[in-house]
Design an enzyme around this catalytic site. Sequence first.
Site, PDB file in Angstrom:
ATOM      1  N   HIS A  44     -34.788 -20.585  30.348  1.00 43.86           N
ATOM      2  CA  HIS A  44     -34.064 -20.550  29.180  1.00 43.86           C
ATOM      3  C   HIS A  44     -33.432 -22.044  28.761  1.00 43.86           C
ATOM      4  O   HIS A  44     -33.213 -22.589  29.681  1.00 43.86           O
ATOM      5  CB  HIS A  44     -33.493 -19.411  28.929  1.00 43.86           C
ATOM      6  CG  HIS A  44     -32.322 -19.288  29.573  1.00 43.86           C
ATOM      7  ND1 HIS A  44     -32.046 -18.185  30.810  1.00 43.86           N
ATOM      8  CD2 HIS A  44     -31.133 -19.864  29.692  1.00 43.86           C
ATOM      9  CE1 HIS A  44     -31.039 -18.576  31.557  1.00 43.86           C
ATOM     10  NE2 HIS A  44     -30.312 -19.637  30.990  1.00 43.86           N
TER      11      HIS A  44
HETATM   12  P1  TYD Z   1     -29.815 -14.353  32.592  1.00 44.72           P
HETATM   13  O1  TYD Z   1     -28.952 -15.456  32.085  1.00 44.72           O
HETATM   14  O2  TYD Z   1     -31.064 -14.103  31.898  1.00 44.72           O
HETATM   15  O3  TYD Z   1     -30.212 -14.711  34.250  1.00 44.72           O
HETATM   16  P2  TYD Z   1     -30.923 -16.333  34.817  1.00 44.72           P
HETATM   17  O4  TYD Z   1     -30.749 -17.214  33.877  1.00 44.72           O
HETATM   18  O5  TYD Z   1     -30.101 -16.265  36.227  1.00 44.72           O
HETATM   19  O6  TYD Z   1     -32.182 -15.719  35.227  1.00 44.72           O
HETATM   20  O7  TYD Z   1     -29.210 -12.957  32.721  1.00 44.72           O
HETATM   21  C1  TYD Z   1     -29.725 -12.068  33.215  1.00 44.72           C
HETATM   22  C2  TYD Z   1     -29.360 -10.675  32.961  1.00 44.72           C
HETATM   23  O8  TYD Z   1     -27.789 -10.536  33.092  1.00 44.72           O
HETATM   24  C3  TYD Z   1     -29.337 -10.405  31.560  1.00 44.72           C
HETATM   25  O9  TYD Z   1     -29.809  -9.112  31.445  1.00 44.72           O
HETATM   26  C4  TYD Z   1     -27.992 -10.748  30.728  1.00 44.72           C
HETATM   27  C5  TYD Z   1     -27.151 -10.642  31.917  1.00 44.72           C
HETATM   28  N1  TYD Z   1     -25.855 -11.401  31.975  1.00 44.72           N
HETATM   29  C6  TYD Z   1     -24.757 -10.991  31.415  1.00 44.72           C
HETATM   30  O10 TYD Z   1     -24.574  -9.742  30.986  1.00 44.72           O
HETATM   31  N2  TYD Z   1     -23.477 -12.015  31.372  1.00 44.72           N
HETATM   32  C7  TYD Z   1     -23.567 -13.081  31.927  1.00 44.72           C
HETATM   33  O11 TYD Z   1     -22.472 -13.844  31.982  1.00 44.72           O
HETATM   34  C8  TYD Z   1     -24.933 -13.618  32.659  1.00 44.72           C
HETATM   35  C9  TYD Z   1     -25.081 -15.006  32.923  1.00 44.72           C
HETATM   36  C10 TYD Z   1     -25.981 -12.660  32.474  1.00 44.72           C
END
Ligand code: TYD
Length: 140
Positions: free
Chosen positions: A55
């Site tokens: 992303h």
């Molecule tokens: P995401 O940012 O998509 O993870 P990555 O980029 O590491 O693969 O986040 C994964 C899940 O965690 C998503 O459901 C949102 C949640 N999340 C939070 O609730 N708070 C946060 O600060 C972060 C980074 C993620």
Amino acid sequence: MKVTKVYDCSIIELDKHHSSQGNISIVENCKDVPFDINRIYYLYDIPGGESRGGHAHKELKQLIVAVSGSFDVIIDDGRVKKTITLNRPYLGLLVIPGIWRELVNFSSGAICMVLASEKYDENDYIREYDHFLKYKNHGK
Ligand code: TYD
């Protein structure tokens, strides 16, 4: 944030104190990183072969640190892609807004710590690559 480039993402060397009892690295708000830290999160227990990220963010700035083990960060501005290996706890990759990122090749037991400039906000995410290209005006 639409015009940012992978070349504007840089490695920041954090303060490191070495002693015979081990090392310590320090991050102070606005001193060692060029933003106010409002959130810290970390990734761990990542199964072999898994990737994270996939992303971009519209406003968020992040410093990504391999506090244990190693992994690769692929950064992409829609035109240029660059792969950066993080494998030292005192080196951080500054990822600025408008950069697509993917974290891959996690070593077993790797821990990825992320210092972030803003609290969690799903509206700040761009999760579809074609939306990202359009956002950067590189799409149709
Ligand atoms: P995401 O940012 O998509 O993870 P990555 O980029 O590491 O693969 O986040 C994964 C899940 O965690 C998503 O459901 C949102 C949640 N999340 C939070 O609730 N708070 C946060 O600060 C972060 C980074 C993620």
